[in-house]
Design a protein around this motif. Structure first.
Motif, short mmCIF file in Angstrom:
data_model
loop_
_atom_site.label_atom_id
_atom_site.label_comp_id
_atom_site.label_asym_id
_atom_site.label_seq_id
_atom_site.Cartn_x
_atom_site.Cartn_y
_atom_site.Cartn_z
N LEU A 245 0.82 -1.21 0.00
CA LEU A 245 0.00 0.00 0.00
C LEU A 245 0.85 1.26 0.00
O LEU A 245 0.41 2.32 -0.46
CB LEU A 245 -0.92 0.02 1.23
N LEU A 246 2.06 1.15 0.52
CA LEU A 246 2.91 2.32 0.68
C LEU A 246 3.37 2.91 -0.65
O LEU A 246 3.87 4.04 -0.69
CB LEU A 246 4.14 1.97 1.53
N ASP A 247 3.20 2.18 -1.73
CA ASP A 247 3.65 2.65 -3.05
C ASP A 247 2.60 3.50 -3.76
O ASP A 247 2.86 3.99 -4.87
CB ASP A 247 4.01 1.46 -3.95
N TYR A 248 1.45 3.70 -3.14
CA TYR A 248 0.36 4.39 -3.84
C TYR A 248 -0.16 5.56 -3.00
O TYR A 248 -0.04 5.60 -1.78
CB TYR A 248 -0.78 3.41 -4.15
N ALA A 249 -0.75 6.51 -3.72
CA ALA A 249 -1.31 7.70 -3.07
C ALA A 249 -2.64 7.36 -2.40
O ALA A 249 -3.43 6.57 -2.92
CB ALA A 249 -1.51 8.81 -4.10
N PHE A 250 -2.84 7.99 -1.26
CA PHE A 250 -4.09 7.83 -0.52
C PHE A 250 -4.92 9.11 -0.62
O PHE A 250 -4.38 10.22 -0.69
CB PHE A 250 -3.81 7.55 0.96
N ALA A 251 -6.22 8.93 -0.60
CA ALA A 251 -7.15 10.06 -0.48
C ALA A 251 -8.04 9.79 0.74
O ALA A 251 -8.46 8.65 0.97
CB ALA A 251 -8.00 10.20 -1.73
N THR A 252 -8.33 10.84 1.49
CA THR A 252 -9.15 10.67 2.67
C THR A 252 -9.65 12.03 3.13
O THR A 252 -9.18 13.08 2.66
CB THR A 252 -8.36 10.00 3.81
N VAL A 253 -10.62 12.01 4.03
CA VAL A 253 -10.99 13.25 4.71
C VAL A 253 -9.88 13.58 5.70
O VAL A 253 -9.00 12.76 5.97
CB VAL A 253 -12.34 13.12 5.45
N LYS A 254 -9.91 14.79 6.25
CA LYS A 254 -8.90 15.19 7.22
C LYS A 254 -9.08 14.37 8.49
O LYS A 254 -10.11 14.44 9.14
CB LYS A 254 -9.00 16.68 7.52
N LEU A 255 -8.09 13.55 8.80
CA LEU A 255 -8.17 12.64 9.94
C LEU A 255 -7.07 12.94 10.94
O LEU A 255 -5.99 13.42 10.58
CB LEU A 255 -8.05 11.19 9.47
N PRO A 256 -7.31 12.62 12.21
CA PRO A 256 -6.25 12.79 13.21
C PRO A 256 -5.05 11.90 12.87
O PRO A 256 -5.24 10.75 12.44
CB PRO A 256 -6.92 12.34 14.52
N PRO A 257 -3.82 12.38 13.05
CA PRO A 257 -2.64 11.55 12.79
C PRO A 257 -2.67 10.23 13.55
O PRO A 257 -2.18 9.20 13.06
CB PRO A 257 -1.48 12.44 13.25
N LEU A 258 -3.26 10.24 14.75
CA LEU A 258 -3.33 9.03 15.55
C LEU A 258 -4.07 7.91 14.82
O LEU A 258 -3.75 6.74 14.97
CB LEU A 258 -4.02 9.33 16.89
N MET A 259 -5.06 8.28 14.01
CA MET A 259 -5.82 7.26 13.30
C MET A 259 -4.95 6.51 12.30
O MET A 259 -5.06 5.30 12.14
CB MET A 259 -7.02 7.88 12.61
N PHE A 260 -4.06 7.25 11.61
CA PHE A 260 -3.17 6.59 10.65
C PHE A 260 -2.17 5.70 11.39
O PHE A 260 -1.80 4.63 10.90
CB PHE A 260 -2.46 7.62 9.79
N LEU A 261 -1.74 6.14 12.56
CA LEU A 261 -0.83 5.31 13.35
C LEU A 261 -1.52 4.01 13.76
O LEU A 261 -0.94 2.92 13.64
CB LEU A 261 -0.36 6.08 14.58
N GLU A 262 -2.76 4.11 14.22
CA GLU A 262 -3.51 2.91 14.61
C GLU A 262 -3.76 2.01 13.41
O GLU A 262 -3.72 0.77 13.54
CB GLU A 262 -4.83 3.32 15.25
N LEU A 263 -4.02 2.61 12.26
CA LEU A 263 -4.26 1.82 11.06
C LEU A 263 -3.00 1.04 10.68
O LEU A 263 -3.06 -0.14 10.34
CB LEU A 263 -4.68 2.75 9.92
N LYS A 264 -1.85 1.70 10.76
CA LYS A 264 -0.59 1.01 10.45
C LYS A 264 -0.34 -0.12 11.45
O LYS A 264 0.07 -1.23 11.06
CB LYS A 264 0.57 2.01 10.48
N GLN A 265 -0.60 0.13 12.71
CA GLN A 265 -0.38 -0.89 13.72
C GLN A 265 -1.29 -2.08 13.50
O GLN A 265 -0.87 -3.23 13.67
CB GLN A 265 -0.61 -0.30 15.12
N SER A 266 -2.53 -1.84 13.09
CA SER A 266 -3.46 -2.94 12.86
C SER A 266 -3.05 -3.79 11.66
O SER A 266 -3.42 -4.96 11.56
CB SER A 266 -4.88 -2.40 12.64
N MET A 267 -2.26 -3.20 10.73
CA MET A 267 -1.77 -3.93 9.57
C MET A 267 -0.40 -4.56 9.81
O MET A 267 0.12 -5.26 8.94
CB MET A 267 -1.66 -2.98 8.36
N GLY A 268 0.20 -4.27 10.96
CA GLY A 268 1.52 -4.80 11.23
C GLY A 268 2.64 -4.00 10.61
O GLY A 268 3.78 -4.49 10.52
#
Length: 323
Positions: A191-214
């Motif tokens: 996933l890291l090789d591609y651009a993401f689109a999203t609403v403005k989210l707290p940075p913590l949410m992306f950290l939790e998302l990464k952790q949930s994916m390992g």
């Protein structure tokens, strides 16, 4: 002069008969006569011409009767509107919402609120939590709903937890990650090789998302497109290699489009965000605003639990998150 005296004037103006007017006002005839005579003396104007045969509105009294009707009508409307305000049936509400809860629940909440309280006007503002907080503190909003994990402790605020949202990653069915097979399990590092689109989210949410994916903390999603317009983000996906990070509840209609598919990404859990209803602690909500806040709280909590039951994944339980 008072409204009761003006009502007496109107009763006599309508009937031109002291006995009938007194019956209408539940008074004795002498009490009605004294009330009108006292008003005439106070104003220094003869409102009625009367003799033993008849009662007529005096030329000078026409103006009094006309304005008395207006004043009594306005007073009646005022009393009615006060009752409406006390029961929440009239007034206006200024509501703020983050894009996620707005897209998930606000349409349903507004329709139901309008069905119950059709005379209440709503002023809606969809924005990120920071701007909504500034609007609340400035008195522009009665309350707002948003993810509040980046919101610092503030003694001025009253915060009611509402729930969270399950997240999904979407892409075009022709995306290189899918390679013609929507069921393919995607290694999170791809996933890291591609651009993401999203609403403005707290940075913590992306950290939790990464952790949930390992993924490692140092791994970075390329969030190249941030936009609080959910419908616009949904239209970006087809025909592009952009990955959309969004909520399952937001994509129910979009997934009917064969051009959009979910990415099958292993996750240890799938419930993110801390939505809350935020208001000023010492500022009493109007009855209308309180009714809307209660309705949305009930609606979002129920929807969040249902969303979690359908899509949520237990902590530390690796499982693909395809619905």
């Amino acid at each position: 002069m008072n409204l009761k005296q003006l009502s007496h004037v109107l009763a006599l103006a309508d009937t031109l008969n002291f006995n009938k007017a007194a019956q209408r006002m539940h008074l004795s005839q002498s009490a009605l006569s004294k009330s009108i005579a006292a008003l005439e003396a106070e104003l220094g104007i003869q409102i009625f011409e009367r003799n033993t045969a008849r009662v007529e509105i005096a030329p000078t009294g026409q103006h009094v009767v006309l304005h008395a009707r207006h004043l009594v009508s306005e007073a009646t409307n005022f009393r009615k509107n006060i009752e409406y305000l006390k029961t929440g049936e009239l007034g206006s509400v200024a509501l703020g919402s983050g894009p996620f809860p707005a897209a998930c629940f606000l349409d349903t909440g507004i329709k139901e609120f309008h069905r119950r309280h059709p005379t209440v006007s709503l002023n809606l503002r969809i924005d990120n939590w920071g701007n909504l907080l500034r609007g609340l503190l400035a008195g522009e909003l009665d309350f707002f709903m948003a993810d509040i994990r980046n919101l610092e402790d503030d003694a001025r605020l009253d915060i009611t937890p509402l729930g969270g949202v399950t997240v999904t990653l979407c892409c075009c069915r022709h995306h290189p990650l899918v390679a013609g097979d929507p069921t393919r399990v995607i290694p999170p590092r791809e996933l890291l090789d591609y651009a993401f689109a999203t609403v403005k989210l707290p940075p913590l949410m992306f950290l939790e998302l990464k952790q949930s994916m390992g993924l490692d903390r140092s791994d970075t999603f390329a969030v190249n497109i941030e936009c609080d317009d959910i419908s616009l983000l949904n239209r970006i996906v087809p025909g592009s290699d952009i990955i959309l990070a969004t909520g399952n509840l937001l994509m129910a209609d979009c997934f009917r489009n064969p051009e959009v598919v979910k990415l099958n990404v292993p996750m240890s859990r799938n419930r993110f965000g801390e939505w809350a209803l935020v208001r000023i602690k010492d500022r009493t909500l109007t009855p209308s605003a309180a009714l809307l806040a209660d309705l949305l709280t009930e609606l979002i909590r129920a929807g969040s639990l249902a969303d979690d039951a359908r899509y949520g994944i237990a902590e530390n339980h690796p499982l693909n998150f395809v619905a």
